[in-house]
Design a protein around this motif. Structure first.
Motif, mmCIF file in Angstrom:
data_model
loop_
_atom_site.group_PDB
_atom_site.id
_atom_site.type_symbol
_atom_site.label_atom_id
_atom_site.label_comp_id
_atom_site.label_asym_id
_atom_site.label_seq_id
_atom_site.Cartn_x
_atom_site.Cartn_y
_atom_site.Cartn_z
ATOM 1 N N HIS A 147 4.177 41.528 -19.776
ATOM 2 C CA HIS A 147 3.436 40.835 -20.830
ATOM 3 C C HIS A 147 2.879 39.558 -20.224
ATOM 4 O O HIS A 147 3.635 38.642 -19.883
ATOM 5 C CB HIS A 147 4.345 40.510 -22.008
ATOM 6 C CG HIS A 147 3.595 40.050 -23.226
ATOM 7 N ND1 HIS A 147 4.135 40.032 -24.476
ATOM 8 C CD2 HIS A 147 2.314 39.614 -23.376
ATOM 9 C CE1 HIS A 147 3.241 39.589 -25.349
ATOM 10 N NE2 HIS A 147 2.126 39.322 -24.694
ATOM 11 N N ALA A 148 1.564 39.511 -20.047
ATOM 12 C CA ALA A 148 0.881 38.365 -19.463
ATOM 13 C C ALA A 148 0.232 37.567 -20.590
ATOM 14 O O ALA A 148 -0.763 38.008 -21.182
ATOM 15 C CB ALA A 148 -0.161 38.827 -18.457
ATOM 16 N N TYR A 149 0.793 36.423 -20.905
ATOM 17 C CA TYR A 149 0.246 35.591 -21.973
ATOM 18 C C TYR A 149 -1.009 34.883 -21.457
ATOM 19 O O TYR A 149 -1.016 34.327 -20.361
ATOM 20 C CB TYR A 149 1.286 34.586 -22.441
ATOM 21 C CG TYR A 149 2.474 35.227 -23.100
ATOM 22 C CD1 TYR A 149 2.456 35.520 -24.453
ATOM 23 C CD2 TYR A 149 3.611 35.560 -22.361
ATOM 24 C CE1 TYR A 149 3.552 36.128 -25.060
ATOM 25 C CE2 TYR A 149 4.705 36.166 -22.958
ATOM 26 C CZ TYR A 149 4.670 36.450 -24.308
ATOM 27 O OH TYR A 149 5.740 37.052 -24.911
ATOM 28 N N ASP A 150 -2.073 34.923 -22.261
ATOM 29 C CA ASP A 150 -3.342 34.348 -21.823
ATOM 30 C C ASP A 150 -4.307 34.299 -23.004
ATOM 31 O O ASP A 150 -4.016 34.817 -24.088
ATOM 32 C CB ASP A 150 -3.943 35.174 -20.678
ATOM 33 C CG ASP A 150 -4.835 34.353 -19.757
ATOM 34 O OD1 ASP A 150 -5.288 33.270 -20.191
ATOM 35 O OD2 ASP A 150 -5.076 34.791 -18.627
ATOM 36 N N GLU A 151 -5.459 33.686 -22.774
ATOM 37 C CA GLU A 151 -6.540 33.676 -23.754
ATOM 38 C C GLU A 151 -7.376 34.938 -23.545
ATOM 39 O O GLU A 151 -7.966 35.107 -22.474
ATOM 40 C CB GLU A 151 -7.384 32.425 -23.581
ATOM 41 C CG GLU A 151 -6.587 31.131 -23.741
ATOM 42 C CD GLU A 151 -7.300 29.942 -23.118
ATOM 43 O OE1 GLU A 151 -8.365 29.562 -23.644
ATOM 44 O OE2 GLU A 151 -6.782 29.408 -22.113
ATOM 45 N N PRO A 152 -7.431 35.824 -24.528
ATOM 46 C CA PRO A 152 -8.053 37.140 -24.327
ATOM 47 C C PRO A 152 -9.492 37.092 -23.821
ATOM 48 O O PRO A 152 -9.894 37.932 -23.017
ATOM 49 C CB PRO A 152 -7.980 37.785 -25.718
ATOM 50 C CG PRO A 152 -6.877 37.064 -26.407
ATOM 51 C CD PRO A 152 -6.888 35.662 -25.891
ATOM 52 N N ASP A 153 -10.270 36.113 -24.272
ATOM 53 C CA ASP A 153 -11.680 36.071 -23.883
ATOM 54 C C ASP A 153 -11.898 35.544 -22.469
ATOM 55 O O ASP A 153 -13.021 35.563 -21.968
ATOM 56 C CB ASP A 153 -12.481 35.231 -24.882
ATOM 57 C CG ASP A 153 -11.974 33.798 -24.970
ATOM 58 O OD1 ASP A 153 -10.777 33.570 -24.690
ATOM 59 O OD2 ASP A 153 -12.772 32.910 -25.312
ATOM 60 N N LYS A 154 -10.831 35.095 -21.799
ATOM 61 C CA LYS A 154 -10.974 34.563 -20.445
ATOM 62 C C LYS A 154 -10.327 35.451 -19.384
ATOM 63 O O LYS A 154 -10.359 35.136 -18.200
ATOM 64 C CB LYS A 154 -10.392 33.152 -20.368
ATOM 65 C CG LYS A 154 -11.152 32.153 -21.230
ATOM 66 C CD LYS A 154 -10.608 30.744 -21.067
ATOM 67 C CE LYS A 154 -11.409 29.756 -21.910
ATOM 68 N NZ LYS A 154 -10.887 28.379 -21.773
ATOM 69 N N SER B 169 -3.951 40.102 -28.564
ATOM 70 C CA SER B 169 -4.370 38.818 -29.131
ATOM 71 C C SER B 169 -3.789 37.638 -28.373
ATOM 72 O O SER B 169 -4.309 36.515 -28.473
ATOM 73 C CB SER B 169 -3.949 38.736 -30.606
ATOM 74 O OG SER B 169 -2.521 38.861 -30.720
ATOM 75 N N ASP B 170 -2.707 37.865 -27.613
ATOM 76 C CA ASP B 170 -2.093 36.760 -26.862
ATOM 77 C C ASP B 170 -2.101 37.009 -25.365
ATOM 78 O O ASP B 170 -1.296 36.448 -24.633
ATOM 79 C CB ASP B 170 -0.665 36.527 -27.349
ATOM 80 C CG ASP B 170 0.233 37.750 -27.157
ATOM 81 O OD1 ASP B 170 -0.288 38.814 -26.763
ATOM 82 O OD2 ASP B 170 1.452 37.641 -27.400
ATOM 83 N N GLY B 171 -2.982 37.894 -24.867
ATOM 84 C CA GLY B 171 -3.087 38.144 -23.433
ATOM 85 C C GLY B 171 -3.276 39.606 -23.130
ATOM 86 O O GLY B 171 -4.220 40.234 -23.621
ATOM 87 N N TRP B 172 -2.383 40.176 -22.331
ATOM 88 C CA TRP B 172 -2.456 41.607 -22.033
ATOM 89 C C TRP B 172 -1.067 42.148 -21.708
ATOM 90 O O TRP B 172 -0.176 41.397 -21.294
ATOM 91 C CB TRP B 172 -3.444 41.909 -20.908
ATOM 92 C CG TRP B 172 -3.229 41.222 -19.582
ATOM 93 C CD1 TRP B 172 -3.627 39.965 -19.238
ATOM 94 C CD2 TRP B 172 -2.606 41.775 -18.407
ATOM 95 N NE1 TRP B 172 -3.289 39.682 -17.934
ATOM 96 C CE2 TRP B 172 -2.665 40.781 -17.401
ATOM 97 C CE3 TRP B 172 -2.016 42.996 -18.109
ATOM 98 C CZ2 TRP B 172 -2.159 40.965 -16.127
ATOM 99 C CZ3 TRP B 172 -1.502 43.190 -16.843
ATOM 100 C CH2 TRP B 172 -1.578 42.187 -15.865
#
Length: 860
Positions: free
Chosen positions: A126-133, A201-204
């Protein structure tokens, strides 16, 4: 070109981050496994500097081996990470940013999950990130490490020498390879596994199932595997985050690995893989429209040529792989289809005095190729051109690694119809027609101590009147945490024709092994070759010290004149090469405009076995690493080079002239070569790179460069058949590359290479080669793609087009539909050498290639 190639390699190496990976806490023999990693926070202890170094102490929770739980049922591999069974898995948190930062808090948090059952090793992320980036595309297999990804290292023998490196992008596209400590990573390896990824919604998130039968391993009670888990966030200057902290003071990756245990009750199935293949192809070739007699009567006659289509070629093949044990594999190929789906890279060939190296691309030989690789390249399987049968046994038992390769090669006896019917060449080839060469390679290697090894390698090549036997001993020894010595010593024995540059010409009989055909009058062609036995010697060494900031390396290699490695690749003989390399890396500052800088100096020399200097060079370089995944570098090379005529053909004696024109049997120049290079990936859509070098007093070897650029030396302008007269000139070497990815599925790349030399004494252009390569790929799905490629080489006026539709659902199963076209634009006729305006087609090929993997397991 040798100078440009060396500098290009240095530029690539310099562009890589200098994060050497080491862990000072060794695994105690009585360590207690940890069931689940708690959340200790980023509590790696940086101890007080000792002798200028910062020591890293790994938290106890990460120093102990992780006990991997056995899952009650297999998770559904859909990328959603919502199966209840994942709650049973071991969870890894609290990663460390190891590049460009030095064990600092990562830009984004991550979680990894690991479990297993009797048949599969399961991994989720689980890679937390901003989805649009997030940077992710529907990439080709093995092309995901240039964007956001996660990767896991599995040292399945826990020998700290070799490990699988398996990676996935946010969409689940796979990359796999084998990394060898102190060497390169081989990404030609393809293993069968299942993976799915998805943006959230919180990464991938990512889920992976790796069959144990796809790996070579040792498992069971108290067995340990070394492992790393890394996350790569591309937009943050290629940020790397690791589950264990990293020390830059000590080189190595596998020596700092965490450990896992608990893999018990694994199925001991033996797996048989059968891959039948079929290639259907139809080839057209341009041939002369005039008869030989008509061309002889009127050499200036216009000959437009005509296309001659060969019958459709039906080429079936069969490849088998059988896992004798989890650590030993037997491979067999019968009439294998070794046609490459994509052609080799177009390269500059003008003014080249040494052979050009091309990578192996054929799957059968790529499997386990790392076992046979050594510094002197005594095994390069492209020397096995067209085998009708090949067998390979590779594996590891305890501390012993072994490999055996046997092949029968059709290529040496495969002659065209024209050669078989030509009365001038037939007497020289009649005894070789349809005969095979027989090749054998044996590799043995034993691990010594904790991180050292010693090995033996033997090769045998046997064909009619061409025999070569080779024996090699090599080793790698580590002295303390920072110093490594590698070496290789090679002896060769050959029975073949050897050219003697000081011998007088003679006309061999047609039965002589050195007979090479006849002239128009029926007389045998003169030669200076003698059929004899020749023994050769080669060596290679590398002593390396890599520290946090300062590193040095002393390396060298050499080969005698009679050295032959007919199953390998040899660039130059009768030479010794030595290099002293010093470098300094700054402390990185991840948030600064200038993240880090690096300087190095390399002093290198070549001399022959007679003690004569061939080349002396000194190179200095500085590289700056900047924000937005960018870097730029500058360098200067000063050198002195000597050429001896016997390297180009004949050495002058009292009875004959030499290969060089005039009274001097050698040439020399002092060269100065400044250069600049750089690269940048400012966004997901764009990337570019460049390299430019200008050399004063670079040698024109006076070979000429085809019809466009005949010889331009003073004597060559007067008489194109006169002896060679190498001389200095000014040379430019330029490389530019641009990548553009407008969508997740579509990408383009354009590469340009230029090499131009103007000779000083005549002011004439010796050669000017411009190579353009345009590639485009559309990835409909992870497995279905369309690819187009166009190459243009201005020197040969050659245009090559390649179009390919492919479906590759897993390694071994594939379907390709392709078309290759070969044209000349404003080139010269291959029949009479006259200029032909416009386009002329030289050849074309349509092909369909298909294969299917059948996999069957036996045993419990």
């Amino acid at each position: 070109m040798r100078l440009k190639n060396f500098i290009s390699i240095c530029a690539v190496l310099c562009s890589l981050s200098a994060h050497a990976i080491a862990q000072t806490t060794s695994l105690p023999t009585n360590a207690t496994p940890a069931a689940v990693s708690p959340s200790p926070g980023l509590n790696a202890v940086k101890e007080a500097p000792a002798a200028g170094h910062v020591r890293i102490t790994v938290p106890a929770e990460k120093a102990r081996p992780l006990h991997i739980p056995r899952l009650d049922k297999p998770p559904v591999i859909d990328g959603k990470l919502d199966d209840e069974v994942w709650k049973q898995a071991v969870v890894l948190r609290d990663f460390y940013q190891i590049n460009p930062g030095d064990n600092i808090t990562p830009s984004k948090p991550s979680e990894a999950f690991i479990g297993y059952d009797s048949k599969f090793f399961y991994f989720a992320f689980h890679a937390y990130d901003e989805p649009d980036k997030i940077r992710a595309s529907v990439a080709q297999r093995d092309q995901v490490f240039g964007e956001d990804n996660v990767r896991i290292f599995l040292d399945t023998f826990n020998d700290q020498r070799k490990a699988y490196i398996l990676g996935w992008n946010p969409l689940g596209v796979q990359q796999d390879g084998i990394t060898t400590e102190g060497s390169n990573t081989d990404y030609s390896v393809d293993i069968v596994m299942e993976s799915k990824g998805m943006l959230t919604s919180d990464g991938w998130t990512l889920e992976v199932a790796i069959p144990f039968k796809s790996l070579r391993y040792e498992a069971g009670k108290d067995k340990l595997w070394g492992f790393h888990v890394w996350r790569n966030i591309d937009r943050f200057n290629d940020e790397l985050d690791s589950w264990v902290p990293i020390s830059r003071d000590i080189p190595g990756t596998l020596t700092q690995a965490a450990h896992l245990t608990g893999l018990e009750g694994i199925s001991t199935e033996r797996t048989l893989e059968v891959i039948p293949s079929l290639t259907l192809s139809e080839t057209g070739k341009r041939v002369s429209a005039l008869s030989v007699a008509a061309l002889a009567a009127n050499p200036a006659a216009v000959d437009p040529g005509r296309m001659l289509n060969s019958p459709i070629k039906f080429d079936p093949g069969l490849t088998l792989k059988y896992g004798l044990t989890p650590t030993v594999t037997l491979d067999l190929a019968i009439n294998p289809d070794f046609a490459q789906v994509e052609a080799d890279q177009t390269v500059v060939t003008a003014n080249q005095r040494f052979p050009i190296f091309f990578q192996e691309k054929r799957p059968f030989f790529l499997e386990g190729i790392d076992i046979f690789q050594t510094p002197l390249q005594v095994v390069h399987t492209r020397a096995i051109v067209d085998p009708d049968v090949a067998v390979k046994l590779t594996g590891k038992r305890g501390r012993n690694t072994f490999g055996l390769l046997l092949a029968s090669d059709n290529a040496p006896g495969n002659f065209s119809e024209e050669e078989r019917t030509d009365p001038l060449t037939l007497p020289g080839i009649r005894r070789f027609i349809d005969k095979n060469a027989y090749i054998a390679v044996l590799r043995l290697k034993r691990d010594v101590g904790k991180e050292s090894s010693i090995g033996l390698l033997a090769t045998s090549y046997n064909f009619i009147e061409k025999h070569n036997q080779l024996m090699s001993v090599d080793g790698r020894f580590k002295f303390g945490p920072q110093k490594t010595l590698t070496f290789q010593v090679v002896g060769t024995a050959s029975r073949r024709c050897f050219a003697d540059p000081r011998a007088d010409l003679y006309q061999p009989a047609s039965s002589s092994p050195c007979y090479d055909g006849s002239d128009q009058s029926g007389n045998s062609l003169s030669t200076r070759s003698r059929y004899r036995t020749g023994n050769g010697f080669g060596y290679n060494y590398n002593y390396n010290m890599s520290g946090r900031h300062f590193s040095y390396q002393l390396s060298g290699q050499g080969r005698t004149q009679d050295y032959r490695a007919d199953v390998g690749f040899t660039r130059r003989r009768n030479t010794n090469y030595h290099d002293l390399f010093l470098s300094y890396n700054s402390e990185p500052k991840p948030k600064a405009k200038l993240i880090s800088w690096r300087v190095f100096n390399s002093t290198r020399t070549n001399f022959d076995w007679q003690g004569r200097s061939q080349n002396i060079e000194d190179e200095a370089q500085i590289q700056l690493t900047l924000q937005r995944s960018s870097s730029v570098g500058f360098g200067f090379v000063g050198s002195y080079e000597r050429l001896f005529e016997e390297e180009f053909g004949v050495a002058r004696t009292f009875t004959h002239d030499g290969a060089f024109f005039g009274p001097d049997p050698e040439r020399s120049t002092r060269q100065a070569s400044p250069y600049i290079f750089g690269n940048s990936r400012p966004s997901k859509k764009y990337n570019f790179n460049f390299f430019a070098l200008h050399s004063t007093n670079a040698f024109d070897l006076d070979f000429g460069a085809g019809p466009k650029y005949p010889r331009v030396s003073p004597i060559g302008l007067l008489n194109s058949s006169a002896p060679l007269d190498p001389g200095p000139g000014g040379q430019w070497d330029i490389s530019l590359g641009v990548g553009f990815q407008p969508t997740n599925a579509l990408n383009f790349s354009l590469d340009y290479n230029k090499s131009r030399l103007v000779r000083y004494d005549t002011g004439r252009v010796a050669f000017d080669d411009n190579i353009y390569v345009l590639r485009s790929t559309y990835q409909f799905t992870r497995f279905l793609f369309a690819r187009a490629r166009a190459d243009y080489d201005s020197l040969s006026s050659n245009v090559r087009g390649q179009f390919l539709l492919g479906w590759t659902p897993n390694p071994g199963t594939a379907f390709y539909l392709g078309y290759n076209d070969d044209l000349t634009r404003n080139g010269y006729s291959p029949f009479n050498g006259q200029l032909e305006p416009g386009f002329r087609r030289n050849g074309r090929t349509f092909f369909v290639k298909m294969s299917y993997l059948f996999r069957k397991s036996f045993g419990s």
